[in-house]
Design an enzyme around this catalytic site. Structure first.
Site, PDB file in Angstrom:
ATOM      1  N   ASP A  42     -51.203  17.345 -60.366  1.00  0.00           N
ATOM      2  CA  ASP A  42     -51.899  16.657 -59.579  1.00  0.00           C
ATOM      3  C   ASP A  42     -53.239  15.790 -59.861  1.00  0.00           C
ATOM      4  OD1 ASP A  42     -51.994  15.646 -56.682  1.00  0.00           O
ATOM      5  OD2 ASP A  42     -53.839  16.804 -56.633  1.00  0.00           O
ATOM      6  N   GLU A  74     -49.544  13.106 -62.720  1.00  0.00           N
ATOM      7  CA  GLU A  74     -49.761  11.929 -61.577  1.00  0.00           C
ATOM      8  C   GLU A  74     -51.128  11.429 -61.860  1.00  0.00           C
ATOM      9  OE1 GLU A  74     -51.254  11.274 -57.324  1.00  0.00           O
ATOM     10  OE2 GLU A  74     -52.081  12.694 -58.520  1.00  0.00           O
TER      11      GLU A  74
HETATM   12  C1  GLC Z   1     -52.793  13.317 -55.016  1.00  0.00           C
HETATM   13  C2  GLC Z   1     -51.756  13.638 -54.254  1.00  0.00           C
HETATM   14  C3  GLC Z   1     -52.491  13.357 -52.722  1.00  0.00           C
HETATM   15  C4  GLC Z   1     -53.516  14.138 -52.553  1.00  0.00           C
HETATM   16  C5  GLC Z   1     -54.524  14.237 -53.848  1.00  0.00           C
HETATM   17  C6  GLC Z   1     -55.520  15.129 -53.643  1.00  0.00           C
HETATM   18  O1  GLC Z   1     -53.057  12.178 -55.212  1.00  0.00           O
HETATM   19  O2  GLC Z   1     -50.643  12.968 -54.219  1.00  0.00           O
HETATM   20  O3  GLC Z   1     -51.665  13.513 -51.572  1.00  0.00           O
HETATM   21  O4  GLC Z   1     -54.311  13.941 -51.371  1.00  0.00           O
HETATM   22  O5  GLC Z   1     -53.818  14.377 -55.002  1.00  0.00           O
HETATM   23  O6  GLC Z   1     -55.034  16.571 -54.183  1.00  0.00           O
END
Ligand code: GLC
Length: 611
Positions: A268, A310
């Site tokens: 993440d 991500e």
């Molecule tokens: C990523 C997740 C999101 C979250 C963020 C902080 O972007 O997809 O949902 O708010 O990280 O963890």
């Protein structure tokens, strides 16, 4: 590391170490080598990796061997992902296990369950504020349930993907609590500043993820007598990855989860791992070094495991997250530009931005792929498209993207029913929220024709994700054309965050109608199932098969060739469009041969194979 392994595990480990350990050492020396105790620290790290290797269950070790022998296993056109919240999809981990037959029916081989580890009490950003990496959220089940679920999924040929939230932890995580209690070692795991001097200097160049509900990037914490770096919500404390303790702790936490049967980690917010004054503290070279080091660790201890980045960043920053042949990084990365550009193409009835994105998408190293998707639990972030939206736009990228944001919020007679995210300014383009069915017009459809157009738009975007050459991931509910869920407005802890619009509970009624071809869920489900079936049969649709954009299509049409023998034609406009085919083709959905000029109905898509 070898010393901490039983004899029978040593030969294979020695073999993996011979290639990966020098890489790991070099990367970590680059990050932490100036410390006098680096060698000792590195020795301790390797010893801890050895213990985790020894603890790895035999069935997972067998999977490691199998996958290491076929490193491109996840690039097949038979791979299909599905993403859901545990509580919404099955109520609990056991409930999710009950849905395995449904996932098998859909052809799913990869299940991403949104955060299911123990989150912070109270507000927790949908589980993205993790309190414990070693404990399942008691509201969703137990560690034993997780073990049971991974075992059952594996037996069904489905890999479980879990978020690994490594940029930050919850403010009630053990390290945060210890830091608040005055433990200096724990405090050093975060970025804490005694006064506003450094925070103000950083703020000059930092962006904002949630400008409306969580403005600023630092939070004053009374108990710490200082400002803590909090990129996201104030209760999500960014980890200080320049501290080697953070690296060692997080690597071990990830491997413990891998040993519980998690096969894919969604890393993440990877773009934010390293901070540097004078920059936006995103995509820093050290963030890539960290990810490459985690990859080297996985290659040693658990090579059957995949890392997925991500990083919601501009297209030009994306390829680095997949590394290169010489320096592999993650195996998979979200192609958020492709996703957002598909939506822009619908809003503009023009494929210009989408084509720019495809042109800017370079070929990848082997054993790496994009993740393609139509929707996810987050907003559609428009700003990643700034570069592409600038091309050929008189008004400029910002205005153009703001136009897309307005369109999906339902303005100017648009068919969409979504919400602009984190922006009250109609001229700004932060993001848009809403379920795909609502954004494509199903919610506002008042007659058969409008309903049918909305469903075609949904299938069109899914067709792009399925045929692009990537690992496609469906978002729970889209396969049944589920619409926006407004119930979040009644939940005080969620009401300010419209991302909850697209986080509904799985709709049993729609699910029961999935074979009913007169209902919207049935049309969507059957249409999607046909595409999935057709994709499985086409080698040309494997993630790593060649892709070429054909320039001879009209502006509203995307013509994407996959190799010499497969062609996708997608009409992003509400008008019929023509395309002159070269050669003789057959359509996966209709019998007969097609040649010459083909007419695409509004929002229609054709998958053609060369005869
Ligand atoms: C990523 C997740 C999101 C979250 C963020 C902080 O972007 O997809 O949902 O708010 O990280 O963890």
């Amino acid at each position: 590391m070898l010393a901490s392994l039983p004899n029978d595990l040593r030969p294979l480990a020695a073999q993996r170490l011979s290639t990966a350990e020098p890489v790991l050492r070099r990367l970590l020396a680059g990050l932490y080598g100036e410390r006098a105790d680096f060698d000792t620290w590195f020795g301790d790290l390797m010893e801890s990796l050895g213990k985790l290797y020894a603890e790895r269950p035999p069935e997972l070790r067998a999977l490691d061997i199998q996958r290491a022998a076929q490193p491109e296993w996840f690039l097949s056109q038979r791979m299909l992902g599905y993403c859901a919240y545990v509580q919404n999809f099955g109520g609990s981990l056991n409930g999710v296990a009950e849905r395995i037959p449904y996932l098998e029916e859909l052809g799913v081989s990869y299940l991403h369950l949104l955060p299911f580890l123990r989150p912070r009490e109270g507000e927790n950003d949908g589980g993205f504020a993790v309190t414990s990496f070693d404990e399942v959220d008691p509201a969703l089940g137990t560690n034993a349930d997780l073990h049971d679920l991974t075992t059952r999924l594996r037996a069904a040929g489905i890999s479980l993907c879990s978020d690994f939230i490594l940029n930050h932890v919850a403010d009630d995580n053990q390290w945060a609590l210890a830091a608040k209690a005055g433990d200096a070692k724990a405090r050093a795991m975060f970025h804490v500043f005694p006064d506003r001097d450094m925070p103000d200097r950083h703020e000059r160049t930092l962006g904002q993820v949630f400008p409306q509900v969580a403005p600023g990037n630092f939070t004053y914490v009374e108990a710490m007598g200082g400002w803590v770096w909090t990129t996201f919500y104030p209760y999500q404390w960014d980890m200080n990855w320049s501290n080697p303790d953070v690296f060692a702790e997080m690597a071990a936490a990830m491997l413990r989860l891998a040993n519980r049967g998690i096969e894919v980690f969604r890393l993440d917010s990877t773009a934010f791992l390293w901070k540097r004054e004078g920059t936006n503290s995103m995509n820093q070279p050290e963030a890539h070094q960290l990810l490459q080091a985690l990859r080297a660790i996985v290659d040693i201890v658990a090579p059957g495991v995949l890392l997925k980045a991500e990083a919601i960043v501009p297209t030009r920053e994306l390829p680095a997250y997949l590394g290169s042949a010489a320096a592999p990084e993650c195996h998979i990365a979200y192609h958020s530009s492709l996703m957002a550009a598909g939506w822009v193409a619908l809003a503009e009835q023009n494929t210009g931005v989408l084509r720019e994105v495809i042109r800017n998408t370079p070929p990848l190293p082997s054993a790496a792929t994009w993740l393609s998707y139509v929707r996810c639990h987050d907003d559609i972030g428009w700003n990643v498209l700034r570069a592409e939206a600038e091309v050929g736009s008189a008004a400029g990228a910002a205005a153009r993207l703001a136009g897309a944001a307005r369109f999906f919020s339902g303005a100017q007679g648009s068919y969409a029913s979504g919400a602009a995210f984190q922006s009250t300014d109609p001229n700004a383009a932060h993001g848009s929220n809403g379920m795909a069915a609502s954004l494509t017009g199903l919610q506002t459809a008042t007659n058969e024709e409008e309903r049918s157009l909305a469903l075609r738009r949904m299938l069109l975007l899914h067709g792009l994700a399925l045929s692009f050459g990537a690992l496609p991931v469906l978002y729970m509910g889209d396969e049944l054309a589920m619409e926006n869920d407004y119930s979040y407005l009644d939940r005080p802890q969620h009401a300010m965050d419209s991302r909850w619009l697209q986080r509904p509970v799985f709709d049993e009624q729609r699910w029961k109608h999935r074979y009913d071809k007169t209902s919207a869920p049935g049309i969507m489900y059957q249409g999607l199932a046909n595409l999935i079936r057709a994709r499985r049969k086409q080698d040309a649709l494997a993630a790593n098969a060649p892709r070429a954009l054909l320039a001879d299509a009209p502006d509203g049409v995307l013509a994407l060739a996959r190799g010499e023998r497969f062609l996708t034609l997608m009409n992003f406009t509400g008008l019929p469009q023509e395309y002159a085919l070269q050669g003789v083709w057959s359509d996966h959905a209709e019998p007969g041969r097609i040649e010459g000029t083909i007419t695409l109905a509004p929002y229609a898509m054709h998958w053609l194979a060369r005869e």
